[in-house]
Enzyme design. Structure first.
Site, PDB file in Angstrom:
ATOM      1  CG  HIS A  72      -2.040  -0.938   1.178  1.00 54.08           C
ATOM      2  ND1 HIS A  72      -3.032  -0.996   2.119  1.00 54.08           N
ATOM      3  CD2 HIS A  72      -2.352  -1.889   0.253  1.00 54.08           C
ATOM      4  CE1 HIS A  72      -3.904  -1.919   1.776  1.00 54.08           C
ATOM      5  NE2 HIS A  72      -3.502  -2.495   0.670  1.00 54.08           N
ATOM      6  CE1 TYR A 200      -5.086   3.134   9.402  1.00 49.69           C
ATOM      7  CE2 TYR A 200      -5.474   3.069  11.775  1.00 49.69           C
ATOM      8  CZ  TYR A 200      -4.778   2.638  10.662  1.00 49.69           C
ATOM      9  OH  TYR A 200      -3.773   1.720  10.801  1.00 49.69           O
ATOM     10  N   PRO A 291      -3.332  -0.789  19.162  1.00 53.32           N
ATOM     11  CG  PRO A 291      -5.149  -2.110  18.557  1.00 53.32           C
ATOM     12  CD  PRO A 291      -4.493  -1.482  19.735  1.00 53.32           C
ATOM     13  CE  LYS A 295       4.772   2.773  13.956  1.00 49.69           C
ATOM     14  NZ  LYS A 295       4.686   2.362  12.564  1.00 49.69           N
ATOM     15  CE1 TYR A 382      -0.974   3.477  10.201  1.00 57.97           C
ATOM     16  CE2 TYR A 382       0.089   2.757   8.172  1.00 57.97           C
ATOM     17  CZ  TYR A 382      -0.928   2.637   9.106  1.00 57.97           C
ATOM     18  OH  TYR A 382      -1.890   1.670   8.941  1.00 57.97           O
TER      19      TYR A 382
END
Ligand code: FAD
Ligand code: PHB
Length: 391
Positions: A72, A200, A291, A295, A382
């Site tokens: 991605h 998200y 979560p 990570k 991220y």
């Protein structure tokens, strides 16, 4: 029995460490309390940082990952029907890959068994001894008989509920903990994802996340109260709530049969230092992150990357400088990840703070859209800051 390194736990941390050490000619024994089938089916994380992907390739276990992993470029942030794409590839030059943790575990187990190296499942009564001396020991029961393994060092890779961390005498460890009053209800469904990257979602009802495992399997999460009873969530209610929290004009979440459902609590936890004598903790045994920043697994792999390098140096040269610095080095990335995971959690969840809290969250989401610096900061955390030396 004797091994240079005794590894407790065959999760991502223990198995990756075993492969790193074996490759450097250091022999180790891995002890796992569950069955092979259980650890290969345990559904958990799914998002790999580029550092993790690179390491798995380096270890020669990246073949299926390259074939089946979904690369991605970034993620979507959605609130009130509005969607922002954070293009991490453009902002950082790095990618993320979707590949289930249990697939990583399967590949690592297969690689270890191919080497003919010892990996014992279904061990019980695991206990560690003489950590302060030069010959620490692990005692355990396997296939009905008692065993003792004498080692030069022990790696505690046995997760949050393992036996290694609690074996460190009281008072030598500082534990930092923050437990959230909400958890994540997670499902796996036979449904083609209707998004090509993760979404998200911020919503007044609480957070929702749209992830996936393959072009035919979706992985979705809903924020629920920590003490929620899963019985209160029949499949229809789950889909309805996902459609509400992730809604956007002319679009919907792809639905299909749910074949896995569970609620996981959210926790932030750090134990310092990650070492006592000849015992070295790695992964969830030493720290837990919520979560939201994806990570947990990546941190576990980073810990053992550092630990393996330090152990190899120690066995080769006799210098303990790397091992002495292991905890400090690992904790630098752990705290960075704690901060980022906390930031993502605070940004997107209903924290119970009412409209003032929502106002702050929406201002932060808007800032991410207006400011490339803000988006870049989120992106570089991220995708994971590049692994360099001791970071
Ligand atoms: P683990 O994977 O926990 O492995 C530890 C191993 O040690 C296990 O196999 C266990 O059976 C074994 N063990 C325990 N006690 C003993 C003993 N006494 N003797 C021998 N063996 C023992 N992270 C994300 O990034 N995204 C997610 O969506 C996500 N979801 C999660 C859901 C759940 C329910 C949990 C528990 C974790 C989740 N995580 C997630 C976190 C991520 O999966 C972990 O960070 C990762 O598994 C850490 O790997 P590890 O090897 O350190 O620990
Ligand atoms: C997952 O696919 O399981 C996943 C992805 C991203 C997260 C958490 C979990 O932040």
């Amino acid at each position: 029995m004797r091994a240079q390194v005794g590894i407790v736990g065959a999760g991502p941390a223990g198995l990756t460490l075993a492969l790193l050490l074996e490759r450097a000619g250091i022999d180790c024994v891995v002890l796992e309390s569950r069955t092979r089938e259980y650890v290969e089916k345990r559904v958990r994380a799914g998002l790999l940082e580029q550092n993790t992907v690179d390491l798995l390739h380096e270890l020669g276990v990246g073949e299926r990952l390259a074939r089946e992993g979904l690369e991605h470029r970034g993620i979507f942030l959605r609130h009130r029907g509005h969607t922002q794409h954070i293009d991490m590839a453009e902002l950082t030059g790095r990618h993320i890959t979707i590949y289930g943790q249990q697939e990583v575990v399967k590949d690592l187990i297969a690689a270890r068994l191919d080497l003919g190296a010892p990996l014992h499942f279904e061990v019980s009564e695991v206990a560690i001894h003489d950590l302060e001396g030069e010959r620490p020991r692990i005692t355990y029961t396997h296939a009905g008989s008692e065993h003792e393994l004498a080692c030069d060092a022990i790696a505690g890779c046995d997760g949050f509920h393992g036996v290694c961390r609690p074996s460190i005498p009281l008072g030598l460890l500082t534990e930092h903990e923050s437990v959230y009053d909400f958890g994540w209800l997670g499902i796996l469904a036979e449904a083609a994802p209707t998004t090509d990257e993760l979404i998200y979602g911020w919503h007044e009802n609480g957070f929702a996340l749209y992830s996936m495992r393959s072009p035919r399997i979706s992985r979705l999460y809903l924020q629920v109260p920590a003490d929620e009873d899963i019985e209160r969530w029949p499949d229809e209610r789950i889909w309805e709530e996902l459609q509400t929290r992730l809604a956007a004009e002319g679009w919907s979440v792809g639905e299909g049969p749910i074949f896995e459902k569970g609620i996981a609590p959210l926790r932030s936890f750090v134990a310092e230092p990650m070492q006592h004598g000849r015992l070295f903790l790695a992964g969830d045994a030493a720290h837990i992150v919520p979560p939201t920043g994806a990570k947990g697994l990546n941190l576990a792999v980073n810990d053992v990357r550092l630990l393996a390098a330090a152990l190899v140096d120690w066995f080769r040269t006799g210098s303990s400088a790397g091992l002495d610095g292991y905890s400090t080095a690992a904790l630098r990335r752990v705290w960075r990840a704690q901060d980022f995971s906390n930031y993502m959690t605070q940004l997107l969840h209903d924290l119970g703070g009412g409209e003032f809290q929502q106002g702050l969250q929406l201002a932060r989401l808007e800032y991410l859209e207006r400011s490339e610096a803000a988006a870049r900061s989120l992106a570089e955390n991220y995708v994971g800051l590049p692994a360099a030396g001791d970071f």
